[in-house]
Scaffold this motif. Sequence first.
Motif, PDB file in Angstrom:
ATOM      1  N   VAL A   4       0.837  -1.204   0.000  1.00  0.00           N
ATOM      2  CA  VAL A   4       0.000   0.000   0.000  1.00  0.00           C
ATOM      3  C   VAL A   4       0.868   1.249   0.000  1.00  0.00           C
ATOM      4  O   VAL A   4       0.586   2.239  -0.705  1.00  0.00           O
ATOM      5  CB  VAL A   4      -0.953  -0.013   1.209  1.00  0.00           C
ATOM      6  CG1 VAL A   4      -1.670   1.327   1.341  1.00  0.00           C
ATOM      7  CG2 VAL A   4      -1.960  -1.144   1.078  1.00  0.00           C
ATOM      8  N   LEU A   5       1.963   1.188   0.813  1.00  0.00           N
ATOM      9  CA  LEU A   5       2.835   2.359   0.935  1.00  0.00           C
ATOM     10  C   LEU A   5       3.496   2.721  -0.394  1.00  0.00           C
ATOM     11  O   LEU A   5       3.647   3.898  -0.722  1.00  0.00           O
ATOM     12  CB  LEU A   5       3.900   2.099   1.997  1.00  0.00           C
ATOM     13  CG  LEU A   5       4.900   3.215   2.274  1.00  0.00           C
ATOM     14  CD1 LEU A   5       4.180   4.444   2.848  1.00  0.00           C
ATOM     15  CD2 LEU A   5       5.981   2.742   3.252  1.00  0.00           C
ATOM     16  N   VAL A   6       3.900   1.718  -1.161  1.00  0.00           N
ATOM     17  CA  VAL A   6       4.605   1.988  -2.431  1.00  0.00           C
ATOM     18  C   VAL A   6       3.655   1.987  -3.619  1.00  0.00           C
ATOM     19  O   VAL A   6       4.093   1.985  -4.776  1.00  0.00           O
ATOM     20  CB  VAL A   6       5.735   0.953  -2.648  1.00  0.00           C
ATOM     21  CG1 VAL A   6       6.765   1.049  -1.553  1.00  0.00           C
ATOM     22  CG2 VAL A   6       5.158  -0.447  -2.762  1.00  0.00           C
ATOM     23  N   ASN A   7       2.337   1.979  -3.339  1.00  0.00           N
ATOM     24  CA  ASN A   7       1.304   2.083  -4.381  1.00  0.00           C
ATOM     25  C   ASN A   7       1.383   0.963  -5.421  1.00  0.00           C
ATOM     26  O   ASN A   7       1.294   1.207  -6.635  1.00  0.00           O
ATOM     27  CB  ASN A   7       1.406   3.447  -5.089  1.00  0.00           C
ATOM     28  CG  ASN A   7       1.106   4.595  -4.135  1.00  0.00           C
ATOM     29  OD1 ASN A   7       0.172   4.522  -3.334  1.00  0.00           O
ATOM     30  ND2 ASN A   7       1.917   5.648  -4.219  1.00  0.00           N
ATOM     31  N   ARG A   8       1.546  -0.258  -4.968  1.00  0.00           N
ATOM     32  CA  ARG A   8       1.520  -1.385  -5.898  1.00  0.00           C
ATOM     33  C   ARG A   8       0.075  -1.740  -6.242  1.00  0.00           C
ATOM     34  O   ARG A   8      -0.833  -1.552  -5.420  1.00  0.00           O
ATOM     35  CB  ARG A   8       2.226  -2.601  -5.293  1.00  0.00           C
ATOM     36  CG  ARG A   8       3.741  -2.394  -5.198  1.00  0.00           C
ATOM     37  CD  ARG A   8       4.480  -3.661  -4.889  1.00  0.00           C
ATOM     38  NE  ARG A   8       5.915  -3.408  -4.854  1.00  0.00           N
ATOM     39  CZ  ARG A   8       6.716  -3.616  -3.817  1.00  0.00           C
ATOM     40  NH1 ARG A   8       6.195  -4.080  -2.689  1.00  0.00           N
ATOM     41  NH2 ARG A   8       7.993  -3.360  -3.881  1.00  0.00           N
ATOM     42  N   PRO A   9      -0.147  -2.301  -7.412  1.00  0.00           N
ATOM     43  CA  PRO A   9      -1.513  -2.659  -7.802  1.00  0.00           C
ATOM     44  C   PRO A   9      -2.069  -3.760  -6.915  1.00  0.00           C
ATOM     45  O   PRO A   9      -1.332  -4.491  -6.246  1.00  0.00           O
ATOM     46  CB  PRO A   9      -1.363  -3.125  -9.257  1.00  0.00           C
ATOM     47  CG  PRO A   9       0.072  -3.471  -9.410  1.00  0.00           C
ATOM     48  CD  PRO A   9       0.825  -2.566  -8.485  1.00  0.00           C
ATOM     49  N   LEU A  10      -3.408  -3.883  -6.935  1.00  0.00           N
ATOM     50  CA  LEU A  10      -4.077  -4.859  -6.081  1.00  0.00           C
ATOM     51  C   LEU A  10      -3.623  -6.287  -6.389  1.00  0.00           C
ATOM     52  O   LEU A  10      -3.472  -7.101  -5.470  1.00  0.00           O
ATOM     53  CB  LEU A  10      -5.595  -4.740  -6.261  1.00  0.00           C
ATOM     54  CG  LEU A  10      -6.445  -5.716  -5.434  1.00  0.00           C
ATOM     55  CD1 LEU A  10      -6.230  -5.488  -3.947  1.00  0.00           C
ATOM     56  CD2 LEU A  10      -7.931  -5.560  -5.792  1.00  0.00           C
ATOM     57  N   THR A  11      -3.386  -6.582  -7.659  1.00  0.00           N
ATOM     58  CA  THR A  11      -2.945  -7.941  -8.022  1.00  0.00           C
ATOM     59  C   THR A  11      -1.616  -8.282  -7.357  1.00  0.00           C
ATOM     60  O   THR A  11      -1.428  -9.370  -6.800  1.00  0.00           O
ATOM     61  CB  THR A  11      -2.813  -8.062  -9.544  1.00  0.00           C
ATOM     62  OG1 THR A  11      -4.054  -7.728 -10.164  1.00  0.00           O
ATOM     63  CG2 THR A  11      -2.411  -9.472  -9.931  1.00  0.00           C
ATOM     64  N   ALA A  12      -0.672  -7.346  -7.404  1.00  0.00           N
ATOM     65  CA  ALA A  12       0.630  -7.569  -6.764  1.00  0.00           C
ATOM     66  C   ALA A  12       0.470  -7.720  -5.260  1.00  0.00           C
ATOM     67  O   ALA A  12       1.142  -8.552  -4.623  1.00  0.00           O
ATOM     68  CB  ALA A  12       1.583  -6.428  -7.082  1.00  0.00           C
TER      69      ALA A  12
END
Length: 380
Positions: free
Chosen positions: A93-101
């Motif tokens: 969440v902190l590094v704004n990764r996509p939901l799939t990742a």
Amino acid sequence: MADEVRAGGRGAGARRGVVGGSVEVRGGWAGLLVMVPVLLLIGGVVLDVFGPVPYAGLPLLSAGPLAACMVLTFRGAVLTAAAACVLAVCVDVLVNRPLTALVVNLLDVAVISAIALWLKWVVQRQGQRFAAVRAVAEVAQRAVLPPPPARVGAVSVATRYECAHAEALIGGDFYAVRSSPSGVRALIGDVRGKGLPAVSTMAVATSAFREAAEQAATLPELAEYMERALARFAADVGDQPDALEQFATAVLVEVSEAEGRVRLHHRGHPPPYLIRGGRVTSLEPSAPGLPLGLGMPEGVGVSGCDTFPFHQGDYLLLVTDGVTEARDRHGAFYEPRTRLADRDFRTASEVVNTLVADVTDWTGGRRHDDMAILALTTVG
């Protein structure tokens, strides 16, 4: 028993064992090992956030629960696994990764954590079963080979039994001490072979000794009673493998304080040692007899008794071949006559303690055979 010699510790350093499926460490390393899972989780977060490559910290986050299963309790491992899963989600969440990742990373950490916890549960159950088996084995040991009293008549007694394998509590070596009208009688012996057949033979031999030690007029008669008991046992288990090879070497002892003498009856066993004034003498038999349980006709291979002076302050040391055949790293055999010479002993327990420590030092702690020790001395 107050004077019974028991196995001592292995030094003041760190000690390790398996308790409840985790590694128990005592000493200065304990705090460091407990911190390993925490450090792995912190390292995983730092690498994931600041690392040069995406997902660089994921292996460390997955390794945290694995390490926790090794060094923490089951509850501590569960908490560590939960923390690893939460941290994996927070970092994504902190590094704004996509939901799939995010979902894939969470599944990676959760699956590895679940496998680690399952393995810990299995090991923990096995450890509990092993502890129960050891408890039963300890009861069986005391029933089959009870420790002699610290004093029998005018004779002080010290014993030690050391198994070659730490997991075992008892093997084929044995000893016993009984009072009789002729004096204090003692026995030390070693059954050929290993495992349950050897333990069964040992139990028969010691039981026969305890039963007949007070009635037999002489040591050869006592040995013949044991011989007949072993013959009956061999006949009962004659259809089992190696039944005809379950024999035992032994030395029977009779200490007569009134006469100031000790009588020995040898049946193929290493001779005892007499410790007197710093000198250690091997009491060799004049005519060694055959081991017990060979099934020879009565009287065949039977020797008489050898008599030696035995006064207050003397020590009679009886051992099995786990002592005399102990080797150092160069392959040299341990020799009690030289290793125990010029030492001042105050009690039989001190003799046994010194011998065990010296054999352990000689072998570097590596034993390949069981070791039974019996020390006797007269007291005022």
